[in-house]
Design a protein around this motif. Structure first.
Motif, PDB file in Angstrom:
ATOM      1  N   TYR A 170      -6.958   0.142  -3.688  1.00  0.00           N
ATOM      2  CA  TYR A 170      -6.503   1.127  -2.877  1.00  0.00           C
ATOM      3  C   TYR A 170      -7.553   2.408  -3.016  1.00  0.00           C
ATOM      4  O   TYR A 170      -7.441   3.410  -2.541  1.00  0.00           O
ATOM      5  CB  TYR A 170      -5.227   1.530  -3.037  1.00  0.00           C
TER       6      TYR A 170
ATOM      7  N   ASP B  19      -8.598   3.984   0.433  1.00  0.00           N
ATOM      8  CA  ASP B  19      -7.486   4.561   0.849  1.00  0.00           C
ATOM      9  C   ASP B  19      -7.287   6.110   0.161  1.00  0.00           C
ATOM     10  O   ASP B  19      -6.943   7.025   0.703  1.00  0.00           O
ATOM     11  CB  ASP B  19      -6.375   3.621   1.082  1.00  0.00           C
ATOM     12  N   ALA B  20      -7.203   5.813  -0.940  1.00  0.00           N
ATOM     13  CA  ALA B  20      -7.053   7.052  -2.124  1.00  0.00           C
ATOM     14  C   ALA B  20      -8.039   8.183  -1.857  1.00  0.00           C
ATOM     15  O   ALA B  20      -7.564   9.499  -1.714  1.00  0.00           O
ATOM     16  CB  ALA B  20      -6.956   6.540  -3.479  1.00  0.00           C
TER      17      ALA B  20
ATOM     18  N   LEU C 261      -4.745   6.677  -8.579  1.00  0.00           N
ATOM     19  CA  LEU C 261      -5.095   5.471  -7.800  1.00  0.00           C
ATOM     20  C   LEU C 261      -6.444   5.223  -7.771  1.00  0.00           C
ATOM     21  O   LEU C 261      -6.898   3.913  -8.034  1.00  0.00           O
ATOM     22  CB  LEU C 261      -4.395   5.648  -6.366  1.00  0.00           C
TER      23      LEU C 261
ATOM     24  N   ARG D 273       0.763  -1.025   0.026  1.00  0.00           N
ATOM     25  CA  ARG D 273       0.111   0.049   0.115  1.00  0.00           C
ATOM     26  C   ARG D 273       0.857   1.347   0.090  1.00  0.00           C
ATOM     27  O   ARG D 273       0.687   2.251  -0.736  1.00  0.00           O
ATOM     28  CB  ARG D 273      -0.764   0.027   0.978  1.00  0.00           C
ATOM     29  N   LYS D 274       1.844   1.330   0.764  1.00  0.00           N
ATOM     30  CA  LYS D 274       2.773   2.432   0.873  1.00  0.00           C
ATOM     31  C   LYS D 274       3.480   2.694  -0.764  1.00  0.00           C
ATOM     32  O   LYS D 274       3.703   3.800  -1.207  1.00  0.00           O
ATOM     33  CB  LYS D 274       3.846   2.154   2.075  1.00  0.00           C
TER      34      LYS D 274
ATOM     35  N   PHE E  54      -7.071   9.572   1.574  1.00  0.00           N
ATOM     36  CA  PHE E  54      -6.006  10.894   1.766  1.00  0.00           C
ATOM     37  C   PHE E  54      -6.470  12.036   0.982  1.00  0.00           C
ATOM     38  O   PHE E  54      -6.016  13.108   1.290  1.00  0.00           O
ATOM     39  CB  PHE E  54      -4.704  10.229   1.076  1.00  0.00           C
TER      40      PHE E  54
ATOM     41  N   ALA F  15       2.072  10.092  -4.335  1.00  0.00           N
ATOM     42  CA  ALA F  15       1.287  10.814  -3.398  1.00  0.00           C
ATOM     43  C   ALA F  15       1.854  11.368  -2.175  1.00  0.00           C
ATOM     44  O   ALA F  15       2.139  12.599  -1.801  1.00  0.00           O
ATOM     45  CB  ALA F  15      -0.073  10.150  -3.095  1.00  0.00           C
ATOM     46  N   TYR F  16       2.617  10.596  -1.663  1.00  0.00           N
ATOM     47  CA  TYR F  16       3.606  10.822  -0.228  1.00  0.00           C
ATOM     48  C   TYR F  16       4.555  11.762  -0.764  1.00  0.00           C
ATOM     49  O   TYR F  16       5.085  12.843  -0.002  1.00  0.00           O
ATOM     50  CB  TYR F  16       4.058   9.463   0.240  1.00  0.00           C
TER      51      TYR F  16
ATOM     52  N   CYS G 232      -3.447  10.729  -6.152  1.00  0.00           N
ATOM     53  CA  CYS G 232      -4.539   9.836  -5.613  1.00  0.00           C
ATOM     54  C   CYS G 232      -5.901   9.776  -6.668  1.00  0.00           C
ATOM     55  O   CYS G 232      -6.125   8.696  -6.894  1.00  0.00           O
ATOM     56  CB  CYS G 232      -5.462  10.896  -4.421  1.00  0.00           C
TER      57      CYS G 232
ATOM     58  N   PHE H 110       0.976   4.379  -2.911  1.00  0.00           N
ATOM     59  CA  PHE H 110       0.955   5.790  -2.554  1.00  0.00           C
ATOM     60  C   PHE H 110       2.197   6.626  -2.623  1.00  0.00           C
ATOM     61  O   PHE H 110       2.242   7.674  -2.242  1.00  0.00           O
ATOM     62  CB  PHE H 110       0.388   5.856  -0.984  1.00  0.00           C
TER      63      PHE H 110
END
Length: 560
Positions: A179, A182-183, A172, A146-147, A186, A153-154, A169, A150
């Motif tokens: 995801y 989760d997307a 995703l 998952r990390k 965020f 995005a991070y 995001c 992302f």
């Protein structure tokens, strides 16, 4: 980087699902040597061999400051000192780990519910003891993938490129259905940070249409509140609390909504409900104490402030002002011995910093005034005055305490000066101004207080309003001059600082690069963030500042 897509995949595995565990750098935080070694061996079992160990939070923080880690495996119970949750909060609050760092909390099953309930910042996952290396690997792999998804995005988020982070995001949401939720979560947080509250509201409504997830309903409530739609926010929150009563963040937000509606009693009730579910969170107890004190509920305030010191002994969120808060309430309850005992019990902690020494001096002065020992009170005032002269600052309430001692010690001019300073820096705080008036009333100086407060607040309010009007007329140069004068008059007023930053950036947009102005904007924004952390305007101002810096190719100086 260990999670980079350039890492060679193992034979027969898709590259986007392959993780080279041998490249990961891990930190195990556990107070029992035997368990610490067992966790290290579990990681070795599936290829993580670059493992450092720490026996407590202090060692862990030292290790993280030396080099970055991809994965931190931490037990919740770390013996004396900070627990695992407090360690996570310090690492995140101090920006010692990035969003890309995996933090997993280990806890016994009997503690799990309590650990989850008290989590103000949630780890990436929880591991309930006992567990096998295979289960640990499976859970870690899920978080790592998952990390990885992302990562872009991070990266944009840490570079303060929030629009680009939102675009990542959106990618995703379109291309990685696994995801999707989760997307969207965020993205909602990013939209709120950008002040795009209507878009955030619409996004949370979409998530709720898919599934009425409590966090999405909480996000919707926050977006409504930030648009001033507090009635709708309250209705949503109360329903969330009924459907998911363990979601303590809902009680915190409901308190904010009630305060916006000028209903401090309901705000206190919401926090009392939240504390009943989770009483370990320091900031919730601090807020409950402050609101209860404002409401005149000294018993609740005393309990809350005592809990701050007891439950937050090792938390970074506890400040010298928290000791002053408890003593202040004890004194208002007429408990002179209780206040003196609080100082005595916490003497070493308070003596460790000038701010703590100021709390001690002022509170000792109040205790002596209460005992009728005006000579001793005068000595305490002298000590407090010396600390202030050296540049030590206390919070507004502590300064009003000091003003009261000055009046009792026949130092009226000094008292007036302190109150005027507080008023200039909190010209729009009804609570502080009301307390200042009461101090004058209790000293039999009502007329003097009226004059001091009127003069102090009128000057600052006039400058602030003039600056804003000039800016709206497009005369940004004059607006800058006016608001910088206001900042000089009220050097600790976050509202004026934020207005000054806004007009400085508008002026640079209009007139071109001015490096001195850029530096002033940075300085005032940093101070506003320190004085009013989490204020709704800060993220937008930070982004405007970065946009100006990018436009003129300005590189930030290293903070090292």
């Amino acid at each position: 980087m260990p999670l980079d897509s350039s890492v060679n995949p193992a034979p027969g595995r898709a590259s986007d699902a392959f993780i080279d565990y041998s490249a990961l750098r891990a930190l195990v935080v556990e107070d029992y040597p035997g368990m610490r070694n067992a966790l290290r061996l579990s990681l070795n079992n599936f290829g993580i061999t670059r493992v450092q160990q720490a026996a407590n939070a202090a060692e862990a923080i030292y290790q993280v400051k030396q080099k970055p880690y991809d994965f931190i495996l931490c037990d919740f119970n770390l013996g004396e000192g900070r627990d695992g949750q407090q360690l996570l909060e310090e690492l995140r609050h101090s920006h010692l780990i990035s969003l890309g760092t995996v933090f997993m909390m280990v806890t016994a099953e009997s503690y799990y519910e309590k650990v989850v309930a008290t989590a103000e910042l949630a780890p990436d996952d929880y591991m309930i003891k006992p567990f096998s290396p295979e289960i640990l690997r499976s859970r870690l792999e899920s978080v790592l993938l998952r990390k990885r998804a992302f990562r872009e995005a991070y990266r944009h988020f840490h570079a303060q490129e929030l629009d680009a982070a939102i675009a990542a995001c959106d990618f995703l949401i379109q291309d990685k259905p696994k995801y999707l939720v989760d997307a969207m979560r965020f993205k909602g947080e990013l939209l709120v940070a950008l002040g795009r509250f209507e878009e955030a509201e619409a996004l949370y409504q979409k998530v709720i249409a898919l599934r009425a997830i409590p966090w999405a309903r909480l996000g919707l409530s926050r977006a409504l509140h930030l648009q001033g739609k507090d009635e709708a926010a309250e209705v949503e929150l109360r329903d969330v609390m009924e459907q998911a009563p363990g979601m303590v963040a809902a009680y915190d937000l409901l308190s904010d909504v009630c305060l916006a509606k000028k209903d401090a009693r309901a705000a206190q009730e919401a926090l009392e409900q939240g504390v009943a579910i989770s009483g370990r969170t320091v900031r919730r107890q601090q807020k409950l104490g402050e609101i209860a004190h404002t409401n005149g509920d000294l018993e609740t305030a005393s309990t809350a402030f005592a809990n701050v010191l007891e439950k937050g002994r090792h938390s970074i969120f506890v400040t010298p002002g928290d000791f002053g808060n408890l003593c202040r309430v004890q004194l208002e309850q007429g408990d002179l011995k209780g206040a003196a005992d609080t100082l005595k019990k916490n003497k070493s902690a308070l003596q460790a910093s000038p701010e703590g020494q100021l709390v001690m001096a002022v509170t000792q002065g109040r205790v002596q005034v209460g005992c009728g020992n005006l000579k001793e009170a005068a000595k305490a005032v002298e000590a407090a005055a010396a600390l202030r002269a050296s540049g030590t600052r206390g919070d507004a309430n502590l300064m009003l305490d000091m003003a009261g001692i000055c009046m009792a010690s026949d130092r009226q001019d000094e008292a007036d000066s302190i109150v005027a300073e507080v008023a200039r820096n909190a010209h729009d705080s009804e609570v502080l101004l009301a307390r200042a008036r009461k101090i004058y009333d209790d000293a039999g100086r009502t007329d003097a207080g009226t004059a001091v407060l009127a003069l102090a607040t009128a000057d600052v309010r006039k400058l602030n309003n003039e600056g804003v009007v000039l800016a709206h007329r497009g005369d940004f140069r004059a607006a800058v001059d006016t608001l910088l004068t206001a900042c000089a008059e009220a050097p600790h007023n976050p509202r004026i600082m934020m207005n000054a930053v806004w007009v400085i950036l508008k002026y640079i947009d209009q007139a071109g690069l001015d490096e001195n102005m850029i530096e002033a904007a940075r300085r005032y924004l940093g101070e506003a963030e320190r004085l009013a952390p989490g204020h709704a305007r800060l993220a937008g101002l930070r982004l405007q500042l970065k946009a100006v810096e990018n436009r003129f190719g300005i590189q930030r100086k290293s903070s090292a």
